[in-house]
Design a protein around this motif. Structure first.
Motif, PDB file in Angstrom:
ATOM      1  N   GLU A  80       0.935  -1.277  -0.035  1.00  0.00           N
ATOM      2  CA  GLU A  80       0.125  -0.218   0.167  1.00  0.00           C
ATOM      3  C   GLU A  80       1.059   1.421   0.289  1.00  0.00           C
ATOM      4  OE1 GLU A  80      -3.526   2.131   2.835  1.00  0.00           O
ATOM      5  OE2 GLU A  80      -2.639   0.208   3.430  1.00  0.00           O
ATOM      6  N   GLY A  81       1.890   1.295   0.793  1.00  0.00           N
ATOM      7  CA  GLY A  81       2.856   2.535   0.782  1.00  0.00           C
ATOM      8  C   GLY A  81       3.852   2.460  -0.454  1.00  0.00           C
ATOM      9  N   ILE A  82       3.986   1.789  -1.201  1.00  0.00           N
ATOM     10  CA  ILE A  82       4.576   1.607  -2.145  1.00  0.00           C
ATOM     11  C   ILE A  82       3.706   1.912  -3.653  1.00  0.00           C
ATOM     12  CG2 ILE A  82       4.505   0.050  -3.446  1.00  0.00           C
ATOM     13  CD1 ILE A  82       7.833   0.314  -4.539  1.00  0.00           C
ATOM     14  N   LEU A  83       2.757   2.076  -3.648  1.00  0.00           N
ATOM     15  CA  LEU A  83       1.660   2.471  -4.408  1.00  0.00           C
ATOM     16  C   LEU A  83       0.966   3.854  -4.361  1.00  0.00           C
ATOM     17  CD1 LEU A  83      -1.146  -0.596  -4.950  1.00  0.00           C
ATOM     18  CD2 LEU A  83       0.820  -0.228  -6.483  1.00  0.00           C
ATOM     19  N   ASN A  84       0.960   4.072  -2.888  1.00  0.00           N
ATOM     20  CA  ASN A  84       0.885   6.022  -2.734  1.00  0.00           C
ATOM     21  C   ASN A  84       1.718   6.327  -3.328  1.00  0.00           C
ATOM     22  OD1 ASN A  84      -1.688   5.571  -1.409  1.00  0.00           O
ATOM     23  ND2 ASN A  84      -1.062   4.724   0.695  1.00  0.00           N
ATOM     24  N   VAL A  85       3.192   6.021  -2.705  1.00  0.00           N
ATOM     25  CA  VAL A  85       4.119   6.741  -3.569  1.00  0.00           C
ATOM     26  C   VAL A  85       4.296   7.008  -4.816  1.00  0.00           C
ATOM     27  CG1 VAL A  85       6.864   6.726  -3.193  1.00  0.00           C
ATOM     28  CG2 VAL A  85       5.690   6.249  -1.109  1.00  0.00           C
ATOM     29  N   ALA A  86       4.144   5.741  -5.778  1.00  0.00           N
ATOM     30  CA  ALA A  86       4.052   6.154  -6.828  1.00  0.00           C
ATOM     31  C   ALA A  86       3.380   6.904  -7.543  1.00  0.00           C
ATOM     32  CB  ALA A  86       4.373   4.944  -7.705  1.00  0.00           C
ATOM     33  N   SER A  87       2.502   7.339  -6.626  1.00  0.00           N
ATOM     34  CA  SER A  87       0.795   7.924  -7.389  1.00  0.00           C
ATOM     35  C   SER A  87       1.700   8.647  -6.882  1.00  0.00           C
ATOM     36  CB  SER A  87      -0.526   7.407  -7.190  1.00  0.00           C
ATOM     37  OG  SER A  87       0.061   6.223  -7.619  1.00  0.00           O
ATOM     38  N   LEU A  88       1.925   9.723  -6.386  1.00  0.00           N
ATOM     39  CA  LEU A  88       1.786  10.885  -5.427  1.00  0.00           C
ATOM     40  C   LEU A  88       2.059  12.204  -6.371  1.00  0.00           C
ATOM     41  CD1 LEU A  88       5.212  10.530  -3.106  1.00  0.00           C
ATOM     42  CD2 LEU A  88       2.477  10.519  -2.685  1.00  0.00           C
ATOM     43  N   PRO A  89       0.638  13.139  -6.365  1.00  0.00           N
ATOM     44  CA  PRO A  89       0.074  14.306  -6.796  1.00  0.00           C
ATOM     45  C   PRO A  89       1.282  14.806  -7.419  1.00  0.00           C
ATOM     46  CG  PRO A  89      -0.885  14.332  -5.062  1.00  0.00           C
ATOM     47  CD  PRO A  89      -0.097  12.987  -5.013  1.00  0.00           C
ATOM     48  N   LYS A  90       2.237  15.590  -6.854  1.00  0.00           N
ATOM     49  CA  LYS A  90       3.188  16.117  -6.707  1.00  0.00           C
ATOM     50  C   LYS A  90       4.613  16.044  -7.669  1.00  0.00           C
ATOM     51  CE  LYS A  90       6.220  19.646  -4.107  1.00  0.00           C
ATOM     52  NZ  LYS A  90       6.778  20.368  -2.888  1.00  0.00           N
ATOM     53  N   SER A  91       5.023  14.856  -8.211  1.00  0.00           N
ATOM     54  CA  SER A  91       6.082  14.316  -8.479  1.00  0.00           C
ATOM     55  C   SER A  91       5.645  13.747 -10.564  1.00  0.00           C
ATOM     56  CB  SER A  91       5.916  12.484  -8.499  1.00  0.00           C
ATOM     57  OG  SER A  91       6.950  12.822  -7.319  1.00  0.00           O
ATOM     58  N   ASP A  92       6.163  14.572 -11.037  1.00  0.00           N
ATOM     59  CA  ASP A  92       6.046  14.598 -12.196  1.00  0.00           C
ATOM     60  C   ASP A  92       6.450  13.521 -13.187  1.00  0.00           C
ATOM     61  OD1 ASP A  92       5.906  17.317 -12.593  1.00  0.00           O
ATOM     62  OD2 ASP A  92       7.546  17.651 -11.980  1.00  0.00           O
ATOM     63  N   THR A  93       8.064  12.891 -12.338  1.00  0.00           N
ATOM     64  CA  THR A  93       8.417  11.788 -13.195  1.00  0.00           C
ATOM     65  C   THR A  93       9.447  10.683 -12.301  1.00  0.00           C
ATOM     66  OG1 THR A  93       9.583  13.146 -14.666  1.00  0.00           O
ATOM     67  CG2 THR A  93      10.723  10.596 -13.767  1.00  0.00           C
ATOM     68  N   VAL A  94       8.676   9.687 -12.364  1.00  0.00           N
ATOM     69  CA  VAL A  94       8.914   8.069 -11.529  1.00  0.00           C
ATOM     70  C   VAL A  94      10.095   7.255 -12.478  1.00  0.00           C
ATOM     71  CG1 VAL A  94       7.937   6.078 -10.100  1.00  0.00           C
ATOM     72  CG2 VAL A  94       6.607   8.009 -10.424  1.00  0.00           C
ATOM     73  N   ILE A  95      10.767   7.364 -11.561  1.00  0.00           N
ATOM     74  CA  ILE A  95      12.490   6.194 -12.080  1.00  0.00           C
ATOM     75  C   ILE A  95      11.027   4.747 -11.029  1.00  0.00           C
ATOM     76  CG2 ILE A  95      14.397   5.602 -11.790  1.00  0.00           C
ATOM     77  CD1 ILE A  95      14.146   8.081 -13.650  1.00  0.00           C
ATOM     78  N   THR A  96      11.495   3.927 -12.040  1.00  0.00           N
ATOM     79  CA  THR A  96      11.333   2.356 -11.469  1.00  0.00           C
ATOM     80  C   THR A  96      12.696   1.195 -11.536  1.00  0.00           C
ATOM     81  OG1 THR A  96      10.617   1.729 -13.920  1.00  0.00           O
ATOM     82  CG2 THR A  96       9.000   2.279 -12.068  1.00  0.00           C
ATOM     83  N   GLY A  97      13.357   1.155 -10.466  1.00  0.00           N
ATOM     84  CA  GLY A  97      13.922   0.841 -10.408  1.00  0.00           C
ATOM     85  C   GLY A  97      14.075  -0.193  -9.829  1.00  0.00           C
ATOM     86  N   ILE A  98      13.121  -0.853  -9.684  1.00  0.00           N
ATOM     87  CA  ILE A  98      13.217  -1.778  -8.214  1.00  0.00           C
ATOM     88  C   ILE A  98      13.097  -3.282  -9.485  1.00  0.00           C
ATOM     89  CG2 ILE A  98      10.996  -4.103  -7.226  1.00  0.00           C
ATOM     90  CD1 ILE A  98       9.621  -0.551  -7.027  1.00  0.00           C
ATOM     91  N   VAL A  99      13.422  -4.453  -9.243  1.00  0.00           N
ATOM     92  CA  VAL A  99      13.870  -5.627  -9.420  1.00  0.00           C
ATOM     93  C   VAL A  99      13.276  -6.589  -9.657  1.00  0.00           C
ATOM     94  CG1 VAL A  99      16.004  -7.845  -9.775  1.00  0.00           C
ATOM     95  CG2 VAL A  99      16.254  -5.499  -8.869  1.00  0.00           C
ATOM     96  N   GLY A 100      12.558  -6.573 -11.056  1.00  0.00           N
ATOM     97  CA  GLY A 100      11.468  -8.208 -11.470  1.00  0.00           C
ATOM     98  C   GLY A 100      10.165  -7.503 -11.315  1.00  0.00           C
ATOM     99  N   ILE A 101       9.633  -8.893 -11.040  1.00  0.00           N
ATOM    100  CA  ILE A 101       8.233  -8.568 -10.886  1.00  0.00           C
ATOM    101  C   ILE A 101       7.262  -7.471 -10.558  1.00  0.00           C
ATOM    102  CG2 ILE A 101       7.318 -10.130 -10.240  1.00  0.00           C
ATOM    103  CD1 ILE A 101       4.997 -11.096 -12.172  1.00  0.00           C
TER     104      ILE A 101
END
Length: 382
Positions: A80-101
C-alpha cells in the motif's frame, strides 16, 4: 522544478538516479522507496529530505520510522505504501528501479496517475507488456527507457515521425557477460562469485547473473518489442564487448544510427528525467582516441540458451513471457543460494515453459497467477 520519485532508491539504478538529481539543477526528490536496506534509506532521506520514504519490508517500518522521527519525512510501508508513493500528485516523473515483477504494480500505479515513467524495470513490459501499453494509451503517460540499450534506441529514433515505419532492424548490443567465449563444459562448475564478475557494468546481483546467462539480453529483446513495435525477427543481438555502442537502429535505406557513450547509467537516467532536453553532465566523457577497437560478434546461442528461450517466449506471447521471467527469477535466486548450478538456470526455465498452459489475453490477475505457478514449478524441481 521537476519533482522525481525513485522506486528502488537503494539499488544500483536508484543510487545513481539520486546522484543525477543531486548534480542536475531543477530536479528535486519527492519520494524514495527501498526494501530492507534501511540504513541506506535513512541516509538518503536525511540527505535529500523527500516528503515520503517507503520500505516495502513491513518488518523494517517501525525501525525506519524511529530513525527518521526527527525529520519531516513521512514514512510508509508495504505494498500500500509503495503504491501511494508511485502515485503522488506532486511528482512529475517516477524512476522504476525495482528488480523483477515486484515493479509491475507500482509502475501501473504511476501510469494510472499520468506520470512520466523512467523505466529501468524491464520485467514490467516482459510480463505484462500489453496491459502496460494499454494503460499508457488510456492515460497518456509516457515511458522513457532507462536501460542503456533501449535509451540508445530511443535516442536514435526520437523526434522522427516516420521512424517506426522506416526501421529495418534494431541492433541490440550485448557485453557478453563474464563467461563470453566459454564452452558448456567450462560452465559446468562456475560459481556465484565467477558469475558476478561483470566486465563493464556495476549492477545488482540478479541482473548480473542474467547478463552472464544472456537472459538479460533476452528480456531486453522482449522489452524492445513492446517499446518500439518492431517484430522479433527484426531485433538482432550483437555481442559488443566494449559496451561503448549502446545499441543501433538500421533504417530501410540501410543507414545505421548508433548511440555511443562510456558505460555509465547516469546518462540514460538523466535523459529519461529531462527529455526532450539535454543538460550538461560532468565526468565519464567518451574519448574515441583511447577507447580502443570496437568489435561486434554473434552470440553463442547453443551455450547461452536463455537468449533463444526469451525469443521463443516473446514470439509465443500471452502468458509465456511471464512464465519465462518468473521461472528465471526463481532459478537465479536458487543459483545465488547455491542450490543449483549455473547451467541449471536455462534447463529449469525451459522445463517451466514446456509445462505451461498458455492463457490468451491474460488479465493482471492471470499474470500474477502464472508468475506464482512458474516459481513453484522451479522450486518443485529441486
Amino acid at each position: 522544478m521537476r519533482y522525481v520519485t525513485i522506486l528502488g532508491s537503494t539499488g544500483s539504478i536508484g543510487t545513481q538516479a539520486l546522484d543525477v538529481i543531486e548534480s542536475t539543477p531543477g530536479l528535486s526528490v519527492e519520494a524514495i522507496s527501498g526494501h530492507s536496506n534501511i540504513s541506506l534509506l535513512e541516509a538518503q532521506a536525511r540527505k535529500f529530505l523527500p516528503e515520503y520514504v517507503c520500505t516495502t519490508d513491513e518488518t523494517k517500518y517501525s525501525d525506519l520510522k524511529t530513525r527518521l522521527s526527527d525529520t519531516s519525512c513521512r514514512v510508509l510501508c508495504g505494498e500500500e505504501g509503495i503504491l501511494n508513493v508511485a502515485s503522488l500528485p506532486k511528482s512529475d516523473t517516477v524512476i522504476t528501479g525495482i528488480v523483477g515483477i515486484a515493479g509491475l504494480k507500482p509502475t501501473l500505479a504511476a501510469i494510472n496517475s499520468k506520470k512520466r515513467i523512467g523505466l529501468a524495470n524491464k520485467e514490467t513490459l516482459v510480463t505484462a507488456g500489453d496491459i502496460v501499453k494499454e494503460a499508457c494509451r488510456k492515460t497518456g503517460s509516457e515511458i522513457i527507457p532507462v536501460d542503456s540499450e533501449h535509451s540508445a534506441i530511443f535516442q536514435c529514433m526520437e523526434k522522427r515521425a516516420d521512424a517506426k515505419e522506416n526501421v529495418k532492424r534494431i541492433l541490440l548490443t550485448c557485453s557478453g557477460g563474464p563467461f563470453f567465449g566459454r564452452s558448456l563444459n567450462e560452465l559446468k562448475n562456475v560459481t556465484k562469485s565467477d558469475a558476478l564478475k561483470h566486465p563493464n557494468w556495476d549492477m545488482g546481483a540478479k541482473i548480473t547473473i542474467d547478463s552472464a546467462s544472456l537472459m538479460n539480453k533476452g528480456l531486453e529483446v522482449i522489452e524492445a518489442f513492446h517499446l518500439f513495435d518492431v517484430p522479433f525477427e527484426n531485433i538482432k543481438v550483437l555481442v559488443h564487448r566494449q559496451s561503448i555502442v549502446h545499441s543501433m537502429v538500421e533504417f530501410c535505406d540501410n543507414a545505421v544510427l548508433a548511440q555511443l557513450g562510456a558505460p555509465d547509467m547516469k546518462l540514460p537516467i538523466q535523459y529519461a528525467i529531462t527529455y526532450p532536453n539535454r543538460l550538461p553532465m560532468t565526468g565519464n566523457e567518451l574519448d574515441l582516441l583511447t577507447c580502443g577497437n570496437l568489435t561486434f560478434e554473434e552470440p553463442d546461442r547453443e551455450t547461452f540458451r536463455c537468449l533463444d528461450l526469451a525469443y521463443k517466449a516473446g514470439k509465443t506471447g500471452h502468458t509465456m513471457p511471464c512464465v519465462l521471467n518468473g521461472a528465471n527469477e526463481e532459478a537465479v535466486f536458487l543459483f545465488l543460494s547455491g542450490k543449483i548450478g549455473f547451467l541449471d538456470i536455462a534447463e529449469t526455465v525451459e522445463a517451466a515453459m514446456q509445462a505451461h498452459k498458455i492463457i490468451e489475453n491474460p488479465t493482471l490477475s492471470d499474470i500474477y497467477d502464472c508468475d506464482k505457478w512458474a516459481r513453484e514449478f522451479v522450486k518443485s524441481k529441486i
